[in-house]
Design a protein around this motif. Structure first.
Motif, PDB file in Angstrom:
ATOM      1  N   ALA A  90      17.061  22.059 -30.903  1.00  0.00           N
ATOM      2  CA  ALA A  90      18.241  21.277 -30.535  1.00  0.00           C
ATOM      3  C   ALA A  90      19.498  22.137 -30.562  1.00  0.00           C
ATOM      4  CB  ALA A  90      18.392  20.093 -31.482  1.00  0.00           C
ATOM      5  N   LEU A  91      19.637  22.965 -31.590  1.00  0.00           N
ATOM      6  CA  LEU A  91      20.832  23.811 -31.689  1.00  0.00           C
ATOM      7  C   LEU A  91      20.825  24.909 -30.627  1.00  0.00           C
ATOM      8  CD1 LEU A  91      21.113  24.068 -35.573  1.00  0.00           C
ATOM      9  CD2 LEU A  91      22.614  22.805 -34.023  1.00  0.00           C
ATOM     10  N   MET A  92      19.657  25.385 -30.249  1.00  0.00           N
ATOM     11  CA  MET A  92      19.586  26.367 -29.171  1.00  0.00           C
ATOM     12  C   MET A  92      19.989  25.730 -27.844  1.00  0.00           C
ATOM     13  SD  MET A  92      18.941  29.317 -30.338  1.00  0.00           S
ATOM     14  CE  MET A  92      18.572  30.209 -28.835  1.00  0.00           C
ATOM     15  N   LEU A  93      19.617  24.469 -27.636  1.00  0.00           N
ATOM     16  CA  LEU A  93      20.054  23.766 -26.429  1.00  0.00           C
ATOM     17  C   LEU A  93      21.571  23.640 -26.399  1.00  0.00           C
ATOM     18  CD1 LEU A  93      17.409  20.914 -26.042  1.00  0.00           C
ATOM     19  CD2 LEU A  93      17.755  22.871 -24.522  1.00  0.00           C
ATOM     20  N   VAL A  94      22.164  23.340 -27.555  1.00  0.00           N
ATOM     21  CA  VAL A  94      23.622  23.280 -27.637  1.00  0.00           C
ATOM     22  C   VAL A  94      24.223  24.629 -27.273  1.00  0.00           C
ATOM     23  CG1 VAL A  94      25.580  23.042 -29.215  1.00  0.00           C
ATOM     24  CG2 VAL A  94      23.682  21.428 -29.336  1.00  0.00           C
ATOM     25  N   LEU A  95      23.658  25.691 -27.844  1.00  0.00           N
ATOM     26  CA  LEU A  95      24.185  27.033 -27.588  1.00  0.00           C
ATOM     27  C   LEU A  95      24.123  27.384 -26.104  1.00  0.00           C
ATOM     28  CD1 LEU A  95      25.234  29.732 -28.696  1.00  0.00           C
ATOM     29  CD2 LEU A  95      22.845  30.425 -29.027  1.00  0.00           C
ATOM     30  N   PHE A  96      22.968  27.132 -25.476  1.00  0.00           N
ATOM     31  CA  PHE A  96      22.836  27.482 -24.065  1.00  0.00           C
ATOM     32  C   PHE A  96      23.710  26.585 -23.181  1.00  0.00           C
ATOM     33  CE2 PHE A  96      19.018  29.695 -25.527  1.00  0.00           C
ATOM     34  CZ  PHE A  96      19.125  30.870 -24.808  1.00  0.00           C
ATOM     35  N   ALA A  97      23.906  25.339 -23.581  1.00  0.00           N
ATOM     36  CA  ALA A  97      24.819  24.475 -22.830  1.00  0.00           C
ATOM     37  C   ALA A  97      26.251  24.991 -22.932  1.00  0.00           C
ATOM     38  CB  ALA A  97      24.729  23.041 -23.346  1.00  0.00           C
ATOM     39  N   LEU A  98      26.617  25.478 -24.118  1.00  0.00           N
ATOM     40  CA  LEU A  98      27.973  26.009 -24.302  1.00  0.00           C
ATOM     41  C   LEU A  98      28.206  27.269 -23.476  1.00  0.00           C
ATOM     42  CD1 LEU A  98      28.478  25.512 -28.154  1.00  0.00           C
ATOM     43  CD2 LEU A  98      29.552  24.223 -26.302  1.00  0.00           C
ATOM     44  N   GLY A 128      29.794  20.096 -21.222  1.00  0.00           N
ATOM     45  CA  GLY A 128      30.563  19.040 -21.865  1.00  0.00           C
ATOM     46  C   GLY A 128      29.715  17.888 -22.347  1.00  0.00           C
ATOM     47  N   PHE A 129      28.589  17.624 -21.669  1.00  0.00           N
ATOM     48  CA  PHE A 129      27.778  16.445 -21.983  1.00  0.00           C
ATOM     49  C   PHE A 129      26.694  16.714 -23.027  1.00  0.00           C
ATOM     50  CE2 PHE A 129      23.935  13.934 -21.059  1.00  0.00           C
ATOM     51  CZ  PHE A 129      24.436  12.651 -21.264  1.00  0.00           C
ATOM     52  N   VAL A 130      26.008  17.835 -22.906  1.00  0.00           N
ATOM     53  CA  VAL A 130      24.844  18.093 -23.761  1.00  0.00           C
ATOM     54  C   VAL A 130      25.214  18.252 -25.241  1.00  0.00           C
ATOM     55  CG1 VAL A 130      22.966  19.729 -24.232  1.00  0.00           C
ATOM     56  CG2 VAL A 130      23.445  19.004 -21.888  1.00  0.00           C
ATOM     57  N   PRO A 131      26.228  19.067 -25.617  1.00  0.00           N
ATOM     58  CA  PRO A 131      26.511  19.215 -27.053  1.00  0.00           C
ATOM     59  C   PRO A 131      26.828  17.903 -27.774  1.00  0.00           C
ATOM     60  CG  PRO A 131      27.526  20.993 -25.833  1.00  0.00           C
ATOM     61  CD  PRO A 131      27.030  20.016 -24.809  1.00  0.00           C
ATOM     62  N   PRO A 132      27.729  17.032 -27.269  1.00  0.00           N
ATOM     63  CA  PRO A 132      27.961  15.786 -28.000  1.00  0.00           C
ATOM     64  C   PRO A 132      26.728  14.903 -28.078  1.00  0.00           C
ATOM     65  CG  PRO A 132      29.421  15.938 -26.078  1.00  0.00           C
ATOM     66  CD  PRO A 132      28.627  17.196 -26.128  1.00  0.00           C
ATOM     67  N   LEU A 133      25.907  14.916 -27.020  1.00  0.00           N
ATOM     68  CA  LEU A 133      24.687  14.117 -27.058  1.00  0.00           C
ATOM     69  C   LEU A 133      23.771  14.599 -28.175  1.00  0.00           C
ATOM     70  CD1 LEU A 133      22.781  11.989 -25.817  1.00  0.00           C
ATOM     71  CD2 LEU A 133      21.913  13.797 -24.311  1.00  0.00           C
ATOM     72  N   ILE A 134      23.562  15.901 -28.263  1.00  0.00           N
ATOM     73  CA  ILE A 134      22.656  16.437 -29.281  1.00  0.00           C
ATOM     74  C   ILE A 134      23.254  16.292 -30.672  1.00  0.00           C
ATOM     75  CG2 ILE A 134      21.585  18.563 -30.122  1.00  0.00           C
ATOM     76  CD1 ILE A 134      21.036  19.338 -27.268  1.00  0.00           C
ATOM     77  N   PHE A 135      24.564  16.492 -30.818  1.00  0.00           N
ATOM     78  CA  PHE A 135      25.183  16.282 -32.126  1.00  0.00           C
ATOM     79  C   PHE A 135      24.978  14.841 -32.595  1.00  0.00           C
ATOM     80  CE2 PHE A 135      28.438  19.784 -30.995  1.00  0.00           C
ATOM     81  CZ  PHE A 135      27.597  20.761 -31.510  1.00  0.00           C
ATOM     82  N   GLY A 136      25.154  13.890 -31.683  1.00  0.00           N
ATOM     83  CA  GLY A 136      24.972  12.490 -32.046  1.00  0.00           C
ATOM     84  C   GLY A 136      23.531  12.183 -32.406  1.00  0.00           C
ATOM     85  N   VAL A 137      22.578  12.691 -31.609  1.00  0.00           N
ATOM     86  CA  VAL A 137      21.159  12.475 -31.894  1.00  0.00           C
ATOM     87  C   VAL A 137      20.791  13.080 -33.250  1.00  0.00           C
ATOM     88  CG1 VAL A 137      18.818  13.127 -31.189  1.00  0.00           C
ATOM     89  CG2 VAL A 137      20.444  12.286 -29.489  1.00  0.00           C
ATOM     90  N   ALA A 138      21.292  14.283 -33.516  1.00  0.00           N
ATOM     91  CA  ALA A 138      20.995  14.940 -34.792  1.00  0.00           C
ATOM     92  C   ALA A 138      21.538  14.132 -35.960  1.00  0.00           C
ATOM     93  CB  ALA A 138      21.580  16.355 -34.808  1.00  0.00           C
ATOM     94  N   PHE A 139      22.762  13.614 -35.817  1.00  0.00           N
ATOM     95  CA  PHE A 139      23.317  12.853 -36.924  1.00  0.00           C
ATOM     96  C   PHE A 139      22.566  11.540 -37.118  1.00  0.00           C
ATOM     97  CE2 PHE A 139      26.058  10.109 -39.313  1.00  0.00           C
ATOM     98  CZ  PHE A 139      26.525  10.969 -40.300  1.00  0.00           C
TER      99      PHE A 139
END
Length: 380
Positions: A90-98, A128-139
């Motif tokens: 999940a964090l790697m997806l955030v990184l690559f989205a960023l 812009g969309f993927v990081p907040p989605l994954i942060f929310g799912v993780a929380f």
């Protein structure tokens, strides 16, 4: 030392919360603007206006995220290790989205081909969309409990997988996160744009705020009656250093509401989240852009504070072995480390906030089509 160990543990819980709120309030509207970019901008000039509304500040805003990660590593090393092991994909997806953000901002304007620019616009949407989605799912999965435990040699073992994170409650938490930051980004665009573009931003803010209120209330009800929370039954002195497995934790229905019953004043926080979103809708309708932006910021802070108060003192609960759950009492660095870092934060955080305030004062004002045309080579 000026503070005992227990007090420093609580202070660092608050520090991490402040950094997360700072990240959500600043880089959060960048995420929201990026998510809205392909939908609100109907022409190349409109999309350039949207991009230039955040162009001068997005890199500085992103440092809040880096700082929060660094603070977690320094103050909660066990949490940092467990999170990057369990949420690695999940964090790697955030990184690559960023990755799409810096290259999108820099490369979009290099070629005047509509297909080239459209491709980078969608790249900025992903960023812009993927990081907040994954942060929310993780929380959301933190509230459910994370499938990890410590063995008899204190080695952490994670038994879950990425697709296990995509459960109904986790996805609902992702909706809350995305709606929250889209609302915040749309409110920011109301401040920075004018005319038709500002009108579209008002509609987007209204829709996102309504979705946030509905999803936030549903998630709250789910937490209250449908999810077993975590409660510490026994543990060593909180003013001492001890390993996570030294405590006893039980899972109890409604336990995530314990702190609200213990401190009734904290019920104000979810009301701030809902009230801020509703006020954002009201002020958007009245075309009071700055008030709408402040209201959306209040809602963002309210959502994060609500979640933080619900979980305290838990940081990463374990669904496999509750006694292995990581908390603010047992997942922290040494007393001396927390004390030294406390003074670093006390000195540098106000400087960072003052500098950020000065930057936003320098770049205040609306971004217009005339501004873009007059600064063709210096704008995005």
């Amino acid at each position: 030392m000026i503070f005992d160990y227990e007090t420093l543990k609580v202070i660092w819980w608050c520090f991490v919360g402040v950094l997360l709120i700072g990240f959500a309030l600043t880089d959060g509207f960048d995420f929201g603007v990026g998510t809205l970019l392909p939908f609100l901008g109907k022409s190349d000039i409109e999309r350039r206006i949207i991009i230039n509304s955040i162009g001068p500040t997005w890199e500085g805003n992103q440092t809040w995220f880096i700082t929060a990660g660094g603070a977690m590593f320094a103050a909660w090393p066990l949490v940092y290790a467990a999170a990057f092991s369990g949420f690695y994909i999940a964090l790697m997806l955030v990184l690559f989205a960023l990755f799409f953000r810096p290259v999108g901002f820099d490369y979009r304007g290099k070629i005047a081909d509509p297909r080239w620019r459209s491709a980078w616009d969608w790249g900025l949407f992903v960023g812009g969309f993927v990081p907040p989605l994954i942060f929310g799912v993780a929380f959301g999965n933190l509230l459910l409990g994370v499938p990890f435990h410590y063995d008899n040699t204190m080695r952490m073992e994670y038994t879950g997988n990425f697709f296990g994170l995509l459960n109904p409650f986790g996805l609902l938490a992702g909706v809350v996160s995305v709606a929250m930051l889209v609302m915040h980004g749309a409110a920011f665009l109301q401040v920075k744009t004018e005319g038709v573009l500002a009108g579209r931003a008002r509609k987007a803010a209204t829709g996102a705020a309504l979705l946030l209120v509905v999803a936030f209330i549903l998630a709250g009800l789910w937490v209250a009656i449908g999810i077993d929370g975590y409660r510490i039954v026994t543990m060593p002195d909180s003013n001492s250093a001890f390993m996570p497995v030294a405590k006893t934790v039980e899972r109890v229905s409604g336990a995530w509401l314990d702190n609200y019953h213990r401190w009734p004043l904290t019920w104000v926080l979810p009301l701030l989240a809902i009230g801020g979103a509703l006020l954002c809708i009201l002020f958007s309708a009245l075309q009071r852009a700055l008030a709408a932006f402040l209201a959306s910021g209040t809602a963002v802070a309210g959502v994060i504070l609500t979640a933080g108060v619900s979980m305290f003192p838990f940081v990463m609960p374990s669904s496999l072995e509750p006694n292995s759950s990581l908390t603010a009492w047992d997942a922290v660095a040494s007393h001396k480390s927390l004390a030294i870092m406390f003074w670093v934060v006390v000195v540098f955080l106000p400087i960072i906030m003052l500098y950020t305030t000065w930057v936003y004062r320098v770049v205040r004002g609306k971004v217009t089509e005339q501004h873009i045309n007059e600064n063709e080579h210096s704008s995005y």
